[in-house]
Design a protein around this motif. Sequence first.
Motif, short mmCIF file in Angstrom:
data_model
loop_
_atom_site.label_atom_id
_atom_site.label_comp_id
_atom_site.label_asym_id
_atom_site.label_seq_id
_atom_site.Cartn_x
_atom_site.Cartn_y
_atom_site.Cartn_z
N HIS A 22 0.84 -1.20 0.00
CA HIS A 22 0.00 0.00 0.00
C HIS A 22 0.87 1.26 0.00
O HIS A 22 0.65 2.18 -0.79
CB HIS A 22 -0.92 -0.01 1.21
N ASN A 23 1.88 1.30 0.86
CA ASN A 23 2.77 2.46 0.92
C ASN A 23 3.60 2.62 -0.35
O ASN A 23 3.81 3.74 -0.83
CB ASN A 23 3.69 2.37 2.14
N LEU A 24 4.07 1.51 -0.92
CA LEU A 24 4.84 1.55 -2.16
C LEU A 24 3.98 2.07 -3.32
O LEU A 24 4.41 2.94 -4.08
CB LEU A 24 5.38 0.17 -2.49
N ALA A 25 2.76 1.56 -3.45
CA ALA A 25 1.87 2.00 -4.52
C ALA A 25 1.51 3.48 -4.35
O ALA A 25 1.48 4.22 -5.34
CB ALA A 25 0.61 1.14 -4.53
N ASN A 26 1.24 3.93 -3.13
CA ASN A 26 0.96 5.34 -2.88
C ASN A 26 2.15 6.22 -3.26
O ASN A 26 1.99 7.28 -3.88
CB ASN A 26 0.61 5.60 -1.42
N SER A 27 3.35 5.81 -2.90
CA SER A 27 4.55 6.58 -3.20
C SER A 27 4.79 6.68 -4.70
O SER A 27 5.09 7.77 -5.21
CB SER A 27 5.76 5.92 -2.52
N LEU A 28 4.64 5.58 -5.41
CA LEU A 28 4.83 5.60 -6.86
C LEU A 28 3.77 6.43 -7.56
O LEU A 28 4.05 7.18 -8.51
CB LEU A 28 4.84 4.18 -7.41
N ALA A 29 2.52 6.33 -7.10
CA ALA A 29 1.43 7.11 -7.69
C ALA A 29 1.63 8.60 -7.44
O ALA A 29 1.32 9.42 -8.31
CB ALA A 29 0.09 6.65 -7.15
N SER A 30 2.15 8.97 -6.29
CA SER A 30 2.37 10.39 -6.00
C SER A 30 3.49 10.97 -6.85
O SER A 30 3.57 12.18 -7.03
CB SER A 30 2.69 10.59 -4.51
N ARG A 31 4.34 10.11 -7.40
CA ARG A 31 5.42 10.57 -8.28
C ARG A 31 4.99 10.62 -9.74
O ARG A 31 5.81 10.86 -10.62
CB ARG A 31 6.62 9.66 -8.14
N GLY A 32 3.71 10.34 -10.01
CA GLY A 32 3.18 10.48 -11.35
C GLY A 32 3.01 9.19 -12.13
O GLY A 32 2.59 9.23 -13.28
N HIS A 33 3.32 8.05 -11.53
CA HIS A 33 3.15 6.77 -12.22
C HIS A 33 1.70 6.32 -12.12
O HIS A 33 1.00 6.66 -11.17
CB HIS A 33 4.06 5.70 -11.60
N LYS A 34 1.26 5.56 -13.11
CA LYS A 34 -0.10 5.00 -13.07
C LYS A 34 0.00 3.60 -12.48
O LYS A 34 0.51 2.68 -13.11
CB LYS A 34 -0.70 4.95 -14.47
N VAL A 35 -0.47 3.46 -11.23
CA VAL A 35 -0.31 2.21 -10.48
C VAL A 35 -1.66 1.53 -10.32
O VAL A 35 -2.65 2.17 -9.98
CB VAL A 35 0.31 2.49 -9.09
N THR A 36 -1.68 0.21 -10.55
CA THR A 36 -2.86 -0.61 -10.33
C THR A 36 -2.47 -1.82 -9.49
O THR A 36 -1.44 -2.44 -9.75
CB THR A 36 -3.47 -1.08 -11.66
N VAL A 37 -3.27 -2.13 -8.49
CA VAL A 37 -3.04 -3.31 -7.65
C VAL A 37 -4.18 -4.29 -7.90
O VAL A 37 -5.35 -3.93 -7.78
CB VAL A 37 -2.99 -2.93 -6.15
N LEU A 38 -3.83 -5.52 -8.28
CA LEU A 38 -4.81 -6.58 -8.47
C LEU A 38 -4.79 -7.43 -7.20
O LEU A 38 -3.78 -8.06 -6.88
CB LEU A 38 -4.46 -7.43 -9.69
N ALA A 39 -5.90 -7.41 -6.46
CA ALA A 39 -5.98 -8.07 -5.16
C ALA A 39 -7.29 -8.83 -5.03
O ALA A 39 -8.28 -8.48 -5.66
CB ALA A 39 -5.86 -7.04 -4.05
N PRO A 40 -7.32 -9.86 -4.18
CA PRO A 40 -8.56 -10.62 -4.00
C PRO A 40 -9.59 -9.86 -3.18
O PRO A 40 -9.25 -9.01 -2.36
CB PRO A 40 -8.10 -11.87 -3.26
N LYS A 41 -10.86 -10.19 -3.41
CA LYS A 41 -11.93 -9.66 -2.57
C LYS A 41 -11.87 -10.36 -1.22
O LYS A 41 -11.56 -11.54 -1.14
CB LYS A 41 -13.30 -9.95 -3.20
N VAL A 42 -12.17 -9.61 -0.18
CA VAL A 42 -12.20 -10.18 1.17
C VAL A 42 -13.66 -10.29 1.57
O VAL A 42 -14.37 -9.29 1.64
CB VAL A 42 -11.42 -9.30 2.17
N ARG A 43 -14.10 -11.51 1.83
CA ARG A 43 -15.50 -11.73 2.18
C ARG A 43 -15.80 -11.16 3.56
O ARG A 43 -15.01 -11.29 4.49
CB ARG A 43 -15.82 -13.22 2.18
N GLY A 44 -16.94 -10.51 3.67
CA GLY A 44 -17.40 -10.01 4.96
C GLY A 44 -16.78 -8.70 5.40
O GLY A 44 -17.02 -8.27 6.51
N LYS A 45 -15.97 -8.09 4.56
CA LYS A 45 -15.35 -6.81 4.91
C LYS A 45 -15.53 -5.83 3.77
O LYS A 45 -15.73 -6.21 2.63
CB LYS A 45 -13.86 -6.99 5.21
N ASP A 46 -15.41 -4.55 4.09
CA ASP A 46 -15.50 -3.50 3.07
C ASP A 46 -14.19 -3.49 2.30
O ASP A 46 -13.11 -3.31 2.86
CB ASP A 46 -15.73 -2.15 3.74
N ASN A 47 -14.26 -3.69 0.99
CA ASN A 47 -13.07 -3.78 0.14
C ASN A 47 -12.67 -2.44 -0.46
O ASN A 47 -11.75 -2.40 -1.26
CB ASN A 47 -13.31 -4.79 -0.98
#
Length: 65
Positions: A22-47
């Motif tokens: 999360h911190n790495l993706a935020n840092s790269l995005a703040s520097r102007g890169h287009k970042v996408t994270v592909l992650a699984p859905k978590v059942r029973g929680k707000d995703n």
Amino acid sequence: MKIYFYTATFLPIVGGAETFLHNLANSLASRGHKVTVLAPKVRGKDNKIDALYNIRRYQRPSSKR
């Protein structure tokens, strides 16, 4: 630059690897890169997470054990 991360676990589950990604993706995005994270859905929680990058969720196959 376009950067795509694939992970087997991600927020809202809290741990060292999830927080680091999360911190790495935020840092790269703040520097102007287009970042996408592909992650699984978590059942029973707000995703939904407020972040500077895109998050795409996938459904894990269910086990019939």
